[in-house]
Design an enzyme around this catalytic site. Structure first.
Site, PDB file in Angstrom:
ATOM      1  N   ASN A  16       0.835  -1.217   0.000  1.00 29.29           N
ATOM      2  CA  ASN A  16       0.000   0.000   0.000  1.00 29.29           C
ATOM      3  C   ASN A  16       0.860   1.254   0.000  1.00 29.29           C
ATOM      4  O   ASN A  16       0.512   2.251  -0.649  1.00 29.29           O
ATOM      5  CB  ASN A  16      -0.928  -0.003   1.221  1.00 29.29           C
ATOM      6  CG  ASN A  16      -2.185  -0.814   0.964  1.00 29.29           C
ATOM      7  OD1 ASN A  16      -3.022  -0.420   0.147  1.00 29.29           O
ATOM      8  ND2 ASN A  16      -2.319  -1.950   1.622  1.00 29.29           N
ATOM      9  N   ARG A  67       4.096   2.006  25.037  1.00 26.25           N
ATOM     10  CA  ARG A  67       3.632   2.628  23.788  1.00 26.25           C
ATOM     11  C   ARG A  67       3.986   4.104  23.726  1.00 26.25           C
ATOM     12  O   ARG A  67       4.376   4.623  22.675  1.00 26.25           O
ATOM     13  CB  ARG A  67       2.107   2.459  23.655  1.00 26.25           C
ATOM     14  CG  ARG A  67       1.684   1.057  23.333  1.00 26.25           C
ATOM     15  CD  ARG A  67       0.185   0.982  23.026  1.00 26.25           C
ATOM     16  NE  ARG A  67      -0.278  -0.391  23.073  1.00 26.25           N
ATOM     17  CZ  ARG A  67      -0.153  -1.263  22.074  1.00 26.25           C
ATOM     18  NH1 ARG A  67       0.389  -0.898  20.933  1.00 26.25           N
ATOM     19  NH2 ARG A  67      -0.579  -2.500  22.211  1.00 26.25           N
ATOM     20  N   MET A  92       1.096  -2.048  12.103  1.00 28.42           N
ATOM     21  CA  MET A  92       0.397  -3.010  12.963  1.00 28.42           C
ATOM     22  C   MET A  92       0.530  -2.716  14.461  1.00 28.42           C
ATOM     23  O   MET A  92       0.394  -3.612  15.274  1.00 28.42           O
ATOM     24  CB  MET A  92       0.867  -4.430  12.652  1.00 28.42           C
ATOM     25  CG  MET A  92       0.638  -4.852  11.204  1.00 28.42           C
ATOM     26  SD  MET A  92      -1.056  -4.630  10.586  1.00 28.42           S
ATOM     27  CE  MET A  92      -1.837  -6.056  11.330  1.00 28.42           C
ATOM     28  N   ARG A  93       0.781  -1.457  14.822  1.00 28.38           N
ATOM     29  CA  ARG A  93       0.813  -1.084  16.240  1.00 28.38           C
ATOM     30  C   ARG A  93      -0.412  -0.245  16.563  1.00 28.38           C
ATOM     31  O   ARG A  93      -0.768   0.664  15.798  1.00 28.38           O
ATOM     32  CB  ARG A  93       2.060  -0.258  16.578  1.00 28.38           C
ATOM     33  CG  ARG A  93       3.375  -0.920  16.278  1.00 28.38           C
ATOM     34  CD  ARG A  93       3.591  -2.234  16.975  1.00 28.38           C
ATOM     35  NE  ARG A  93       3.608  -2.121  18.433  1.00 28.38           N
ATOM     36  CZ  ARG A  93       3.594  -3.164  19.256  1.00 28.38           C
ATOM     37  NH1 ARG A  93       3.546  -4.401  18.778  1.00 28.38           N
ATOM     38  NH2 ARG A  93       3.613  -2.993  20.559  1.00 28.38           N
ATOM     39  N   HIS A 111      -7.797  -0.292   6.227  1.00 25.66           N
ATOM     40  CA  HIS A 111      -8.158  -1.474   7.005  1.00 25.66           C
ATOM     41  C   HIS A 111      -8.804  -2.497   6.067  1.00 25.66           C
ATOM     42  O   HIS A 111      -9.659  -2.138   5.258  1.00 25.66           O
ATOM     43  CB  HIS A 111      -9.138  -1.080   8.115  1.00 25.66           C
ATOM     44  CG  HIS A 111      -9.535  -2.242   8.952  1.00 25.66           C
ATOM     45  ND1 HIS A 111      -8.709  -2.775   9.917  1.00 25.66           N
ATOM     46  CD2 HIS A 111     -10.656  -3.008   8.958  1.00 25.66           C
ATOM     47  CE1 HIS A 111      -9.305  -3.808  10.475  1.00 25.66           C
ATOM     48  NE2 HIS A 111     -10.488  -3.966   9.917  1.00 25.66           N
ATOM     49  N   ASP A 147     -10.109   1.608  14.490  1.00 28.40           N
ATOM     50  CA  ASP A 147     -10.775   1.346  13.208  1.00 28.40           C
ATOM     51  C   ASP A 147     -12.190   1.924  13.150  1.00 28.40           C
ATOM     52  O   ASP A 147     -13.092   1.326  12.546  1.00 28.40           O
ATOM     53  CB  ASP A 147     -10.805  -0.175  12.930  1.00 28.40           C
ATOM     54  CG  ASP A 147      -9.411  -0.762  12.825  1.00 28.40           C
ATOM     55  OD1 ASP A 147      -8.484  -0.044  12.408  1.00 28.40           O
ATOM     56  OD2 ASP A 147      -9.242  -1.952  13.166  1.00 28.40           O
ATOM     57  N   GLU A 176      -7.198  -2.468  -2.374  1.00 30.84           N
ATOM     58  CA  GLU A 176      -6.588  -1.497  -1.453  1.00 30.84           C
ATOM     59  C   GLU A 176      -5.696  -0.538  -2.240  1.00 30.84           C
ATOM     60  O   GLU A 176      -5.708   0.679  -2.023  1.00 30.84           O
ATOM     61  CB  GLU A 176      -5.766  -2.219  -0.377  1.00 30.84           C
ATOM     62  CG  GLU A 176      -6.590  -3.124   0.514  1.00 30.84           C
ATOM     63  CD  GLU A 176      -5.799  -3.674   1.694  1.00 30.84           C
ATOM     64  OE1 GLU A 176      -4.911  -2.984   2.209  1.00 30.84           O
ATOM     65  OE2 GLU A 176      -6.073  -4.824   2.106  1.00 30.84           O
TER      66      GLU A 176
HETATM   67  C1  GAR Z   1      -3.033  -4.682   4.148  1.00 35.49           C
HETATM   68  O1  GAR Z   1      -3.974  -5.648   3.806  1.00 35.49           O
HETATM   69  C2  GAR Z   1      -3.644  -3.693   5.133  1.00 35.49           C
HETATM   70  O2  GAR Z   1      -4.989  -3.392   4.886  1.00 35.49           O
HETATM   71  C3  GAR Z   1      -3.502  -4.454   6.428  1.00 35.49           C
HETATM   72  O3  GAR Z   1      -2.247  -5.060   6.360  1.00 35.49           O
HETATM   73  C4  GAR Z   1      -1.905  -5.289   4.991  1.00 35.49           C
HETATM   74  C5  GAR Z   1      -0.575  -4.622   4.724  1.00 35.49           C
HETATM   75  O4  GAR Z   1      -0.090  -4.926   3.465  1.00 35.49           O
HETATM   76  N1  GAR Z   1      -3.627  -3.582   7.535  1.00 35.49           N
HETATM   77  C6  GAR Z   1      -4.121  -3.952   8.714  1.00 35.49           C
HETATM   78  O5  GAR Z   1      -4.491  -5.072   8.967  1.00 35.49           O
HETATM   79  C7  GAR Z   1      -4.158  -2.834   9.744  1.00 35.49           C
HETATM   80  N2  GAR Z   1      -4.757  -3.294  10.951  1.00 35.49           N
HETATM   81  P1  GAR Z   1       1.074  -4.040   2.820  1.00 35.49           P
HETATM   82  O6  GAR Z   1       2.205  -3.939   3.854  1.00 35.49           O
HETATM   83  O7  GAR Z   1       1.497  -4.842   1.611  1.00 35.49           O
HETATM   84  O8  GAR Z   1       0.516  -2.687   2.468  1.00 35.49           O
END
Ligand code: GAR
Length: 199
Positions: A16, A67, A92-93, A111, A147, A176
């Site tokens: 992304n 944190r 992811m934090r 998300h 979220d 995405e």
């Molecule tokens: C993506 O699917 C994003 O939506 C998700 O992690 C993936 C990252 O992929 N995000 C979450 O789950 C946030 N809680 P990427 O590193 O290839 O962009």
């Protein structure tokens, strides 16, 4: 008009982040990437950003006792980069209300579900377990409730017979990449009406 500076926060492969960065490579884009910051030193997206000539930084959350101190450490490279907006892209934090307040109205997240369905983790498996006919992703403003901030855009894909969580994730991810860049463009231009994208 000067371009708004965007820092992208990642934890993993950064697909992304790449979609956003490639879009912002357009000199006519109203924003530019000033930093890619990862909480994981092994995030694949760091090398991909560096290849594009984007400055990168690592603030490893495991080096901090809590944190708040991790977030305080992130503020230094963010300030140095001149970031005005933050895009969370597979970051992811969970962030504390203090950090979120500091970036209120200036932080977006993507998300992998049609919010408000399936906030949190394991969204693809939970979608399958719920017997959904459709799934998708959401770009939203980040607010202190996980979220749950205002929705800025959503993309929808079908759930197909025999889907596994991985198969579903593989169908959602390209959406995405199609959703986040135009939503960021609209956001920078002051547009808050949610964008809908159908597969
Ligand atoms: C993506 O699917 C994003 O939506 C998700 O992690 C993936 C990252 O992929 N995000 C979450 O789950 C946030 N809680 P990427 O590193 O290839 O962009």
């Amino acid at each position: 008009m000067s371009r708004r500076k965007v820092a992208i926060l990642i934890s993993g492969g950064g697909s992304n982040m790449l979609a956003l960065a490639r879009d912002m490579a357009d000199p006519g884009h109203p924003a530019e990437v000033c930093l890619v910051l990862s909480n994981r030193p092994d995030a694949g997206g760091l090398a991909r950003a560096a290849e594009m000539g984007i400055p990168t930084a690592v603030v490893d959350h495991r080096s901090y006792p809590d944190r708040a101190s991790f977030e305080a450490a992130m503020m230094a490279p963010l300030r140095e980069s001149g970031a005005e907006l933050l895009c969370l892209a597979g970051f992811m934090r969970v962030l504390t209300p203090g950090f979120i307040e500091a970036w209120a109205g200036r932080m977006l997240n993507i998300h992998p579900s049609i919010l408000p369905l399936f906030p949190g983790l394991h969204t693809h498996a939970r979608c399958l377990a719920a017997g959904m006919a459709v799934h998708g992703c959401t770009v939203h403003e980040v607010t202190p409730d996980l979220d749950s901030g205002p929705i800025l855009g959503q993309a929808v894909v079908p759930v197909e017979a025999g889907d596994t969580p991985d198969a579903l994730a593989a169908r959602v991810l390209p959406m995405e990449h199609r959703l986040y860049p135009p939503v960021l463009r609209r956001f920078v231009a002051g547009e808050r009406a949610p964008l809908a994208l159908l597969a």
